[in-house]
Design a protein around this motif. Structure first.
Motif, PDB file in Angstrom:
ATOM      1  N   LEU A  80     130.853  54.249  -3.095  1.00 23.68           N
ATOM      2  CA  LEU A  80     130.095  53.185  -2.779  1.00 23.68           C
ATOM      3  C   LEU A  80     130.763  51.983  -2.557  1.00 23.68           C
ATOM      4  CD1 LEU A  80     127.879  53.805  -6.028  1.00 23.68           C
ATOM      5  CD2 LEU A  80     127.279  54.439  -3.524  1.00 23.68           C
ATOM      6  N   ARG A  81     129.998  51.069  -1.585  1.00 23.43           N
ATOM      7  CA  ARG A  81     130.530  49.982  -1.165  1.00 23.43           C
ATOM      8  C   ARG A  81     129.677  48.808  -1.524  1.00 23.43           C
ATOM      9  NH1 ARG A  81     129.402  46.705   3.218  1.00 23.43           N
ATOM     10  NH2 ARG A  81     131.444  45.809   4.237  1.00 23.43           N
ATOM     11  N   VAL A  82     129.774  47.818  -1.720  1.00 26.56           N
ATOM     12  CA  VAL A  82     128.785  46.617  -2.136  1.00 26.56           C
ATOM     13  C   VAL A  82     129.781  45.512  -1.569  1.00 26.56           C
ATOM     14  CG1 VAL A  82     128.067  44.919  -3.845  1.00 26.56           C
ATOM     15  CG2 VAL A  82     127.744  47.394  -4.000  1.00 26.56           C
ATOM     16  N   ALA A  83     128.858  44.550  -0.657  1.00 22.40           N
ATOM     17  CA  ALA A  83     129.330  43.309  -0.110  1.00 22.40           C
ATOM     18  C   ALA A  83     128.830  41.951  -0.828  1.00 22.40           C
ATOM     19  CB  ALA A  83     129.025  43.258   1.378  1.00 22.40           C
ATOM     20  N   LEU A  84     129.547  41.170  -1.084  1.00 22.62           N
ATOM     21  CA  LEU A  84     129.290  40.180  -1.882  1.00 22.62           C
ATOM     22  C   LEU A  84     129.934  38.566  -1.243  1.00 22.62           C
ATOM     23  CD1 LEU A  84     131.500  39.833  -5.063  1.00 22.62           C
ATOM     24  CD2 LEU A  84     131.860  41.560  -3.253  1.00 22.62           C
ATOM     25  N   TYR A 106     141.124  47.021 -12.611  1.00 21.33           N
ATOM     26  CA  TYR A 106     140.505  48.412 -12.327  1.00 21.33           C
ATOM     27  C   TYR A 106     141.485  48.966 -11.259  1.00 21.33           C
ATOM     28  CZ  TYR A 106     136.163  46.563 -14.372  1.00 21.33           C
ATOM     29  OH  TYR A 106     135.242  46.097 -15.387  1.00 21.33           O
ATOM     30  N   PRO A 107     142.150  50.102 -11.625  1.00 19.01           N
ATOM     31  CA  PRO A 107     143.054  50.843 -10.588  1.00 19.01           C
ATOM     32  C   PRO A 107     142.213  51.462  -9.493  1.00 19.01           C
ATOM     33  CG  PRO A 107     143.532  51.246 -12.751  1.00 19.01           C
ATOM     34  CD  PRO A 107     142.396  50.641 -13.070  1.00 19.01           C
ATOM     35  N   ALA A 108     140.993  51.867  -9.839  1.00 22.19           N
ATOM     36  CA  ALA A 108     140.143  52.541  -8.813  1.00 22.19           C
ATOM     37  C   ALA A 108     139.543  51.558  -7.924  1.00 22.19           C
ATOM     38  CB  ALA A 108     139.271  53.526  -9.190  1.00 22.19           C
ATOM     39  N   LEU A 109     139.484  50.280  -7.994  1.00 21.05           N
ATOM     40  CA  LEU A 109     138.799  49.215  -7.351  1.00 21.05           C
ATOM     41  C   LEU A 109     139.466  49.137  -5.953  1.00 21.05           C
ATOM     42  CD1 LEU A 109     136.329  47.142  -6.805  1.00 21.05           C
ATOM     43  CD2 LEU A 109     138.203  45.544  -8.301  1.00 21.05           C
ATOM     44  N   ARG A 110     138.838  48.888  -4.922  1.00 21.53           N
ATOM     45  CA  ARG A 110     139.276  48.440  -3.548  1.00 21.53           C
ATOM     46  C   ARG A 110     138.563  47.376  -3.243  1.00 21.53           C
ATOM     47  NH1 ARG A 110     138.971  52.640   0.593  1.00 21.53           N
ATOM     48  NH2 ARG A 110     139.706  51.118   1.795  1.00 21.53           N
ATOM     49  N   VAL A 111     139.364  46.185  -2.706  1.00 25.10           N
ATOM     50  CA  VAL A 111     138.746  45.045  -2.441  1.00 25.10           C
ATOM     51  C   VAL A 111     139.129  44.942  -0.822  1.00 25.10           C
ATOM     52  CG1 VAL A 111     138.601  42.434  -2.561  1.00 25.10           C
ATOM     53  CG2 VAL A 111     138.974  43.919  -4.400  1.00 25.10           C
ATOM     54  N   VAL A 112     138.017  44.718   0.069  1.00 27.07           N
ATOM     55  CA  VAL A 112     138.327  44.974   1.539  1.00 27.07           C
ATOM     56  C   VAL A 112     137.732  43.533   1.953  1.00 27.07           C
ATOM     57  CG1 VAL A 112     137.895  46.213   3.547  1.00 27.07           C
ATOM     58  CG2 VAL A 112     138.040  47.416   1.607  1.00 27.07           C
ATOM     59  N   GLU A 115     136.677  42.172   9.075  1.00 26.35           N
ATOM     60  CA  GLU A 115     136.962  41.225  10.286  1.00 26.35           C
ATOM     61  C   GLU A 115     136.159  39.959  10.448  1.00 26.35           C
ATOM     62  OE1 GLU A 115     136.757  43.607  13.724  1.00 26.35           O
ATOM     63  OE2 GLU A 115     138.552  44.850  13.222  1.00 26.35           O
ATOM     64  N   ASN A 116     134.760  40.042   9.988  1.00 24.65           N
ATOM     65  CA  ASN A 116     134.155  38.727   9.899  1.00 24.65           C
ATOM     66  C   ASN A 116     134.013  37.919   8.758  1.00 24.65           C
ATOM     67  OD1 ASN A 116     132.859  40.400   8.142  1.00 24.65           O
ATOM     68  ND2 ASN A 116     130.935  40.594   9.116  1.00 24.65           N
ATOM     69  N   GLY A 117     135.220  38.034   7.764  1.00 25.13           N
ATOM     70  CA  GLY A 117     135.458  37.473   6.718  1.00 25.13           C
ATOM     71  C   GLY A 117     134.743  37.835   5.480  1.00 25.13           C
ATOM     72  N   GLU A 118     133.834  38.779   5.729  1.00 23.63           N
ATOM     73  CA  GLU A 118     133.180  39.279   4.620  1.00 23.63           C
ATOM     74  C   GLU A 118     133.755  40.171   3.548  1.00 23.63           C
ATOM     75  OE1 GLU A 118     128.755  41.548   4.509  1.00 23.63           O
ATOM     76  OE2 GLU A 118     130.290  42.891   5.024  1.00 23.63           O
ATOM     77  N   HIS A 119     133.492  39.687   2.233  1.00 24.41           N
ATOM     78  CA  HIS A 119     134.409  40.405   1.190  1.00 24.41           C
ATOM     79  C   HIS A 119     133.548  41.611   0.568  1.00 24.41           C
ATOM     80  CE1 HIS A 119     136.584  36.582   1.297  1.00 24.41           C
ATOM     81  NE2 HIS A 119     137.552  37.302   0.653  1.00 24.41           N
ATOM     82  N   ALA A 120     134.003  42.880   0.486  1.00 22.38           N
ATOM     83  CA  ALA A 120     133.370  43.869   0.005  1.00 22.38           C
ATOM     84  C   ALA A 120     134.191  44.678  -1.031  1.00 22.38           C
ATOM     85  CB  ALA A 120     132.949  45.008   1.076  1.00 22.38           C
ATOM     86  N   ILE A 121     133.655  45.100  -2.065  1.00 16.57           N
ATOM     87  CA  ILE A 121     134.242  45.878  -2.990  1.00 16.57           C
ATOM     88  C   ILE A 121     133.807  47.432  -3.079  1.00 16.57           C
ATOM     89  CG2 ILE A 121     134.635  44.027  -4.675  1.00 16.57           C
ATOM     90  CD1 ILE A 121     132.242  45.045  -6.083  1.00 16.57           C
TER      91      ILE A 121
END
Length: 484
Positions: A80-84, A106-112, A115-121
């Motif tokens: 799952l992906r959530v943008a914030l 959280y070892p399984a968490l990925r923070v992305v 390119e437009n500067g949006e942060h997503a987990i």
């Protein structure tokens, strides 16, 4: 290559009420320390430095093997992906600090960061993302300025971090269902060279071995050996022998592995150099290996269907044509050409979309098994195993449920069983979504569920619209020619 040196501050031992400062710590002891916050990441490890030269090689080898195992544990696939984003743009630094802290917990968490500067987990499930969002808000609130916190007494005051959170989106994977019906040729931008590729699906058992990192040494030039006393050549020979013995690969294919992607250590896609030996093309391919591998990794990260990562695709480079000038062999020419060639080969191999599937564990009374089975059937799920729990009047039900239809299942199960059912969901595997995503004959109407045969097409169009991509996928965009 990613090791860095840092000086630690004080050591502390955590107690029930107090923290006790220590002068040193021994093996097996749980301690807290100060320093190195900016250098730590999920799955990282610490080693005393400097070490004696006599133990340097052996210690680094063991440390590298341990670090690789830790990275495997933290390499859980996200579903799952959530943008914030912060409600007030001035609080973006607070959000970034909170995300860095949660990435360590959280070892399984990925923070992305897009390119437009949006942060997503990216996470493994609905409950996982809820916990992460709660900790992000709590971490930012705890780090609020003391003077600001004294002026406000409620959580919704100016000291709290107010976030704007998007709806959760399911992450997909792209794969192929058959071998490419023709090779895909991609020319460089200056038309001074061309590359040809074909793609085919990998065996499910081999995909699992690739994802566990059991063959990572085949695509790497330098690595830490498996047992600590084996040389690089011995480890590669052992892996090549296993490919021939267990998976039926020939000797030439086992020796021609160039890279795994999108992750170089435990990627589920493989690139082979299938150019015929004994010709000058083999030498040219070896000289251009780094650029072609970079193009393959780029293609594996963003597939041709909807920019989702590839999974279970074996790509072979069958031919290479390059001019003698240095510009034709530059990375600026070869990397985009390799990416387009890999995408063209995938489009010629019956591309498919894959969705994540949860393994659901439900503990409930026997009379409620049919109710839960009906709930699963309405969500494309099914019961795989049912077993009575010894010494209790309860039943343990195991089921498979696609993540795409899992939202709200736990709430529905509790309501249907009047609070008796206890539900746990774990990301288990990936499966191909029914239907052909490139079939344009299906008519999809808004606000109506897609039929099972058009589900892949529906997911493809919605994902491309969300990412701002066009609805038409032209094979000519990825390959100049499909050679039969």
């Amino acid at each position: 290559d990613e090791a860095c040196e840092s000086h630690l501050g004080s050591l502390w031992m955590s107690g029930p009420r107090y923290r006790v400062q220590l002068q040193k710590a021994t093996a097996g002891q749980l301690v807290m320390f100060e320093g190195a916050q900016e250098m730590l990441s999920a799955g990282s490890g610490l080693i005393a430095w400097p070490i004696s030269r006599r133990l340097e090689s052996k210690s680094l080898c063991k440390f590298g093997s341990l670090a690789r195992e830790l990275s495997m544990l933290s390499a859980t696939s996200s579903a799952l992906r959530v943008a914030l984003e912060p409600l007030r743009p001035a609080e973006l630094p607070r959000l970034q600090r909170a995300l860095r802290q949660c990435a360590l917990v959280y070892p399984a968490l990925r923070v992305v960061v897009e390119e437009n500067g949006e942060h997503a987990i990216l996470g493994t499930g609905e409950l996982f993302l809820d916990c992460v969002l709660h900790d992000v808000r709590a971490s930012a609130h705890e780090r609020a300025d003391e003077s600001t916190r004294a002026k406000s007494s409620t959580l919704n005051s100016s000291s709290s971090l107010e976030l704007r959170v998007s709806d959760p989106c399911v992450l997909f994977r792209e794969t192929v269902a058959s071998r490419s019906h023709s090779s895909a040729s991609a020319a460089t931008a200056n038309l001074s060279g061309s590359l040809k590729f074909i793609s085919e699906p990998l065996d499910a058992t081999l995909i699992a071995a690739f994802e566990r990192g059991e063959f990572h040494m085949l695509g790497a030039k330098t690595h830490f050996s498996i047992d600590g006393d084996q040389s690089d050549e011995a480890a590669k020979a052992k892996a090549q022998s296993r490919l021939r013995r267990e998976f039926g690969w020939d000797i030439l294919a086992a020796r021609s592995v160039w890279a795994f992607g999108p992750d170089p250590t435990h990627g589920s896609n493989c690139l082979l150099d299938d150019v015929l030996p004994g010709t000058g093309k083999k030498d040219r391919a070896e000289l251009s290996r780094n650029s072609i591998v970079q193009g393959f990794l780029w293609a594996a990260r963003e597939g041709p269907l909807c920019d989702e990562p590839l999974r279970g695709v074996l790509t072979k480079m069958t031919d290479i044509e390059l001019a003698d000038d240095g510009l034709a062999q530059s990375a600026s020419q070869l990397v985009p050409a390799a990416r387009r060639g890999v995408h063209g080969a995938i489009l010629a191999a019956a591309p498919r979309l894959m969705e994540p599937v949860f393994r659901v564990h439900v503990v409930l009374a026997p009379e409620h098994v049919k109710v839960v089975g009906a709930l699963l059937a309405r969500r494309r799920g099914y019961i795989t195993e049912q077993q009575a729990i010894a010494g209790t009047p309860l039943v343990h039900v195991r089921a498979a449920l696609p993540v795409l239809d899992s939202f709200g299942f736990e709430t529905d199960a509790r309501l249907a069983t009047r609070g008796v059912a206890s539900v746990a969901q774990i990301l288990d595997h990936w499966q191909i979504i029914p239907g052909d995503p490139l079939d344009e004959n299906h008519v999809l109407r808004p606000l109506e569920p897609a039929p099972p045969s058009a589900l892949a097409r529906d997911c493809l169009l919605k994902t491309r619209r969300r990412k701002g991509l066009g609805e038409v996928i032209a094979a000519r965009r990825f390959a100049d020619d499909l050679v039969g």
